[in-house]
Design an enzyme around this catalytic site. Structure first.
Site, PDB file in Angstrom:
ATOM      1  N   ARG A  61       0.806  -1.176  -0.071  1.00 41.88           N
ATOM      2  CA  ARG A  61       0.050  -0.090  -0.056  1.00 41.88           C
ATOM      3  C   ARG A  61       0.857   1.381  -0.013  1.00 41.88           C
ATOM      4  O   ARG A  61       1.753   1.454   0.667  1.00 41.88           O
ATOM      5  CB  ARG A  61      -0.950   0.006   1.384  1.00 41.88           C
ATOM      6  CG  ARG A  61      -1.841   1.083   1.239  1.00 41.88           C
ATOM      7  CD  ARG A  61      -2.955   0.769   2.122  1.00 41.88           C
ATOM      8  NE  ARG A  61      -2.673   0.726   3.576  1.00 41.88           N
ATOM      9  CZ  ARG A  61      -3.520   0.894   4.593  1.00 41.88           C
ATOM     10  NH1 ARG A  61      -4.507   1.058   4.575  1.00 41.88           N
ATOM     11  NH2 ARG A  61      -2.767   0.625   5.981  1.00 41.88           N
ATOM     12  N   THR A  91      -0.633   7.515  -0.829  1.00 34.23           N
ATOM     13  CA  THR A  91      -2.107   7.546  -1.685  1.00 34.23           C
ATOM     14  C   THR A  91      -3.198   6.221  -1.004  1.00 34.23           C
ATOM     15  O   THR A  91      -4.165   6.387  -1.308  1.00 34.23           O
ATOM     16  CB  THR A  91      -2.005   7.042  -3.036  1.00 34.23           C
ATOM     17  OG1 THR A  91      -1.545   5.888  -3.467  1.00 34.23           O
ATOM     18  CG2 THR A  91      -1.216   8.083  -3.672  1.00 34.23           C
ATOM     19  N   ASP A 128      -0.355  -3.795  12.662  1.00 33.06           N
ATOM     20  CA  ASP A 128       0.068  -4.214  11.549  1.00 33.06           C
ATOM     21  C   ASP A 128       0.231  -5.883  11.450  1.00 33.06           C
ATOM     22  O   ASP A 128       1.024  -6.485  12.118  1.00 33.06           O
ATOM     23  CB  ASP A 128       1.131  -3.668  10.912  1.00 33.06           C
ATOM     24  CG  ASP A 128       1.979  -3.837   9.599  1.00 33.06           C
ATOM     25  OD1 ASP A 128       2.060  -5.194   9.233  1.00 33.06           O
ATOM     26  OD2 ASP A 128       1.696  -3.035   8.565  1.00 33.06           O
ATOM     27  N   ASP A 158       3.777  -7.101  10.408  1.00 31.69           N
ATOM     28  CA  ASP A 158       4.763  -6.780  11.146  1.00 31.69           C
ATOM     29  C   ASP A 158       4.504  -8.000  12.359  1.00 31.69           C
ATOM     30  O   ASP A 158       5.601  -8.373  13.144  1.00 31.69           O
ATOM     31  CB  ASP A 158       4.633  -5.388  11.813  1.00 31.69           C
ATOM     32  CG  ASP A 158       5.294  -4.564  10.859  1.00 31.69           C
ATOM     33  OD1 ASP A 158       5.824  -4.793   9.815  1.00 31.69           O
ATOM     34  OD2 ASP A 158       4.965  -3.159  10.998  1.00 31.69           O
TER      35      ASP A 158
END
Length: 209
Positions: A104, A108, A200, A203
């Site tokens: 990602r 944006t 996340d 992670d």
């Protein structure tokens, strides 16, 4: 519109509660994600087609059931989706496995493709696309765009946690794809993270930051 199935199984909900906890380390997080994937796979394969087959038991001949066609594929979205693959293969070990790499863009929030390797006969298979998190829905929708461009027609999408914004986008862009969700959360924050979420997923699975 696509069918959206939010899992209400007590074991799924219990294990999602465990992976949400900040103190859950990578080792336990990985194991729990795999276990959740197994349970979700069981629910998501409930309507697979069966056919009759003649077999011989130690006692006599009889008619049993087997999966019709038996052509399935699991496609994780890299990198976090890898954490769900082994749990699904526990139930469907003959499934082929492909990979779609998307990240990602931090500015944006839109997906950028960097890798795609699919089974050669992917267009003949029923495909389960997996990713632990659906936030904006951008990566999920892009992965399905890619699969459809390669001729895949039967697609189901499994995620552990989703935001309403991502589900809405998936329904809008891919109304023919069934969505199987472990938990539907509240919203996305200003950084595109699911709230309350779990941080996340990549992670936490791989122990990186």
């Amino acid at each position: 519109m696509s069918n959206v199935y939010v899992m209400d199984h007590p074991l799924i909900q219990h294990k999602i509660g465990l992976i949400r906890r900040e103190e859950t380390g990578s080792r336990d997080f990985r194991a729990l994600v795999s276990e959740i994937a197994t349970l979700m796979c069981y629910e998501a394969t409930r309507d697979l087609k069966l056919e009759d087959v003649k077999i011989k038991t130690p006692i006599c001949e009889t008619t049993a059931k087997q999966l019709e066609g038996k052509k399935l594929a699991i496609i994780p979205i890299l990198r976090a989706g890898i954490g769900m693959v082994e749990g699904m293969l526990v139930l469907i070990p003959a499934a082929k496995v492909g990979h779609i790499g998307l990240y990602r863009d931090p500015e944006t929030l839109e997906p950028v493709e960097y890798y795609c390797k699919l089974p050669a006969d992917c267009d003949e298979r029923e495909v389960f696309v997996v990713d632990p998190m659906v936030a904006t829905g951008g990566s999920s929708a892009a992965a399905i765009d890619l699969l459809k461009a390669k001729g895949v027609k039967k697609i189901r999408f499994l995620c552990i946690i989703a935001a309403p914004e991502g589900v809405e986008r998936m329904q809008r862009e891919h109304p023919d794809v069934d969505l199987y969700i472990g938990a539907l959360d509240d919203h996305l924050n200003d950084h595109g993270y699911i709230v309350p979420g779990l941080g996340d997923a990549g992670d936490r699975i791989f122990g990186t930051k």
